[in-house]
Scaffold this motif. Structure first.
Motif, PDB file in Angstrom:
ATOM      1  N   ARG A 144       0.857  -1.186   0.000  1.00  0.00           N
ATOM      2  CA  ARG A 144       0.000   0.000   0.000  1.00  0.00           C
ATOM      3  C   ARG A 144       0.891   1.233   0.000  1.00  0.00           C
ATOM      4  NH1 ARG A 144      -5.233  -1.643   1.007  1.00  0.00           N
ATOM      5  NH2 ARG A 144      -5.430  -3.660   2.076  1.00  0.00           N
ATOM      6  N   VAL A 145       0.354   2.317  -0.530  1.00  0.00           N
ATOM      7  CA  VAL A 145       1.114   3.564  -0.682  1.00  0.00           C
ATOM      8  C   VAL A 145       0.277   4.713  -0.149  1.00  0.00           C
ATOM      9  CG1 VAL A 145       2.023   5.186  -2.397  1.00  0.00           C
ATOM     10  CG2 VAL A 145       2.403   2.731  -2.689  1.00  0.00           C
ATOM     11  N   GLU A 146       0.939   5.665   0.506  1.00  0.00           N
ATOM     12  CA  GLU A 146       0.246   6.865   1.005  1.00  0.00           C
ATOM     13  C   GLU A 146       0.921   8.106   0.432  1.00  0.00           C
ATOM     14  OE1 GLU A 146      -0.525   9.154   5.239  1.00  0.00           O
ATOM     15  OE2 GLU A 146      -0.614   6.940   5.207  1.00  0.00           O
ATOM     16  N   ASP A 147       0.106   9.070  -0.005  1.00  0.00           N
ATOM     17  CA  ASP A 147       0.680  10.311  -0.540  1.00  0.00           C
ATOM     18  C   ASP A 147       0.661  11.410   0.512  1.00  0.00           C
ATOM     19  OD1 ASP A 147      -1.846  11.590  -0.523  1.00  0.00           O
ATOM     20  OD2 ASP A 147      -2.285  10.978  -2.575  1.00  0.00           O
ATOM     21  N   THR A 148       1.222  12.559   0.166  1.00  0.00           N
ATOM     22  CA  THR A 148       1.363  13.649   1.133  1.00  0.00           C
ATOM     23  C   THR A 148       0.033  14.286   1.502  1.00  0.00           C
ATOM     24  OG1 THR A 148       1.859  15.129  -0.731  1.00  0.00           O
ATOM     25  CG2 THR A 148       3.734  14.217   0.485  1.00  0.00           C
TER      26      THR A 148
END
Length: 349
Positions: A144-148
């Motif tokens: 999973r990836v999280e952005d700013t």
């Protein structure tokens, strides 16, 4: 259906997405790019009727597979040759003709970003621009990836990281990834050395009468590292005009990176006028400027940590993985990584 996440939309990412769409039809490919453009350091701008490349200057014919892709597989409309040679200069500013490694060079009338645009156009990838990835997480068997902005992306069966090595190392340092592979990989990526480059662009309402496309500083001991004439690329500069792309050397760029833009512009333009022995060049009618803190890798990365991470579905790609700061090397690496990902997904199916 395989779910593939790609961080960054550089040439390597475009090449990997192209291969994966071909060899994994139906795969869901999501690309997250922090900027508004595509193709990474192969960056194109348009201003006052000119098209110019202020990062990578051209695509070199130094990889047979890339050459075949560009000249046969992809659309060739707008693909242009740069016919004029590259000359050299030394620390004293002495200009000399030619060099044996002056291979065939291409660009596009609309700029080098066409390379990534044409590759991505042949995929079903969904590209989200102005999306700055801040964190990655391994959650069981998925990524999973999280952005700013706090948005979460995924789940992904595999994750490909295309940012420059220092930015990739920062992602790995913050990664929620409980694996023995993380720290060795981070250490290896952190050790990739990079050159910093400041680019100045200067336009003139007259045409230069010189026999070369560009000058390159071969001993890397001059404040200026490269001067290129965009008018040598068909479709880039109107007839009777000149546009110079001036790239400073690594040491000067690092020392001056945070100095005022106008001071750096003036120094580089005056230095170029001196190098070309043409006083007219001190007075361009318009200019542009760009700093590249992570411009060119000066070495590659150890393969063992990369291969170990691939067992967890994490793949790194780019010119720094190839060990050569060239556009053709980045694209070739993307094609190779894409094939490896496709093969691994097929094996695990």
């Amino acid at each position: 259906m395989n779910r593939i996440g790609i961080v960054g939309a550089g040439a390597a990412a475009a090449g990997a997405a192209y291969i994966l769409s071909t060899q994994q039809p139906g795969a869901a490919i999501t690309v997250l790019e922090k900027s508004r453009g595509l193709c990474g350091r192969a960056a194109t701008r348009r201003k006052h009727g000119c098209v110019y490349e202020y990062g990578a200057n051209y695509l070199k014919a130094d990889d047979n597979r890339v050459t075949d892709l560009v000249t046969n597989t992809l659309e060739t409309d707008g693909l242009v040759n740069i016919d004029e040679p590259i000359w050299t200069f030394d620390s004293e500013g002495t200009v000399e003709p030619g060099r044996e490694s002056d291979d065939h060079k291409w660009s596009y009338e609309a700029g080098l970003t066409q390379l990534a645009k044409r590759l991505f156009a042949r995929t079903e990838a969904t590209i989200h621009q102005e999306t700055h990835v801040e964190a990655i997480r391994r959650d069981g068997e998925i990524w999973r990836v999280e952005d700013t902005d706090g948005n979460e992306w995924g789940p992904f069966d595999v994750l490909l990281l295309n940012p420059p090595a220092p930015q990739t190392a920062a992602l790995l340092e913050r990664a929620d990834w409980a694996s023995e592979h993380r720290r060795p990989l981070q250490d290896a990526v952190e050790n990739v050395p990079y050159r910093t480059v400041i680019t100045a662009v200067a336009h003139y309402p007259f045409k230069l009468d010189v026999p070369y496309y560009a000058l390159v500083n071969t001993d890397k001991a001059h404040d200026i590292g490269w001067v290129a004439r965009e008018e040598c690329k068909p479709g880039h500069v109107p007839d009777g005009e000149s546009l110079l792309v001036i790239q400073a050397g690594n040491e000067w760029s690092k020392a001056q990176y945070d100095a005022p833009r106008e001071n750096n512009l003036r120094t580089l333009i005056e230095g170029t006028a001196s190098l070309l022995e043409d006083e007219r060049l001190t007075g361009p009618d318009w200019t542009d400027y760009q700093g590249w803190r992570y411009a060119l890798p000066e070495d590659g990365v150890s393969r063992a940590p990369l291969e170990a991470a691939e067992a967890d579905g994490l793949y790194l790609l780019g010119d720094w993985v190839a060990g050569e700061g060239r556009l053709h090397a980045a694209l070739a690496n993307g094609l190779e990584v894409g094939e490896r990902v496709a093969s691994d997904l097929e094996s695990s199916a």
